[in-house]
Design a protein around this motif. Structure first.
Motif, PDB file in Angstrom:
ATOM      1  N   UNK A 290     -14.673 -25.673  -9.495  1.00 15.16           N
ATOM      2  CA  UNK A 290     -15.020 -25.398 -10.890  1.00 15.16           C
ATOM      3  C   UNK A 290     -16.397 -24.760 -10.944  1.00 15.16           C
ATOM      4  N   UNK A 291     -16.496 -23.660 -11.673  1.00 10.61           N
ATOM      5  CA  UNK A 291     -17.748 -22.927 -11.814  1.00 10.61           C
ATOM      6  C   UNK A 291     -18.211 -23.068 -13.250  1.00 10.61           C
ATOM      7  N   UNK A 292     -19.375 -23.697 -13.454  1.00 12.89           N
ATOM      8  CA  UNK A 292     -19.946 -23.873 -14.783  1.00 12.89           C
ATOM      9  C   UNK A 292     -20.795 -22.651 -15.100  1.00 12.89           C
ATOM     10  N   UNK A 293     -20.418 -21.920 -16.163  1.00 18.17           N
ATOM     11  CA  UNK A 293     -21.063 -20.655 -16.481  1.00 18.17           C
ATOM     12  C   UNK A 293     -21.783 -20.733 -17.824  1.00 18.17           C
ATOM     13  N   UNK A 294     -23.034 -20.312 -17.824  1.00 16.66           N
ATOM     14  CA  UNK A 294     -23.800 -20.273 -19.066  1.00 16.66           C
ATOM     15  C   UNK A 294     -23.331 -19.086 -19.904  1.00 16.66           C
ATOM     16  N   UNK A 295     -23.451 -19.176 -21.217  1.00 15.17           N
ATOM     17  CA  UNK A 295     -23.108 -18.021 -22.053  1.00 15.17           C
ATOM     18  C   UNK A 295     -24.003 -16.826 -21.715  1.00 15.17           C
ATOM     19  N   UNK A 296     -23.398 -15.651 -21.672  1.00 19.83           N
ATOM     20  CA  UNK A 296     -24.149 -14.424 -21.377  1.00 19.83           C
ATOM     21  C   UNK A 296     -23.631 -13.313 -22.280  1.00 19.83           C
TER      22      UNK A 296
END
Length: 112
Positions: A49-55
């Motif tokens: 699982x890759x936790x991605x910040x909003x961009x």
């Protein structure tokens, strides 16, 4: 210490089976090969699982699942003709060198 390029026994597009680790017994297609690290990425195997910040490109962000690389020594080539894991033999033909299944003797497909 510089990374040494290793000889990897599978190619991109090959069908392989994981023989050790948490995903042992799973089959999939090789998506990517990293010879310097001695690792391969296999379809639907070793999902993390890759936790991605909003961009800007992904305004929502969130948690995504993706395949992570595993050691190439943990996978073995899977022959679709005899439905078994196998080693590879190289035979010389008039067309050039071809990879052959050690168990059934059928030419392995050279997909890219």
């Amino acid at each position: 210490m510089a990374a040494v390029k290793q000889k990897i026994h599978v190619k991109k597009g090959d069908m392989v089976m994981v023989i050790t680790g948490k995903d042992a017994g799973k089959k999939g297609k090789v998506l990517e090969v990293f010879p310097k690290k001695g690792r391969v990425v296999i379809e639907k195997v070793n999902i993390v699982k890759r936790h991605t910040k909003p961009s800007q490109s992904m305004p929502q962000g969130g948690i995504f699942e993706k395949e992570a690389p595993i050691a190439s020594s943990n996978v073995m080539l899977y022959c679709t003709e005899c439905n078994k894991v196998t080693r590879v033999s190289v035979k010389e033909t008039e067309a050039g060198k071809v990879r052959v299944c050690k168990k059934c003797g059928v030419n392995l497909p050279d997909k890219k």
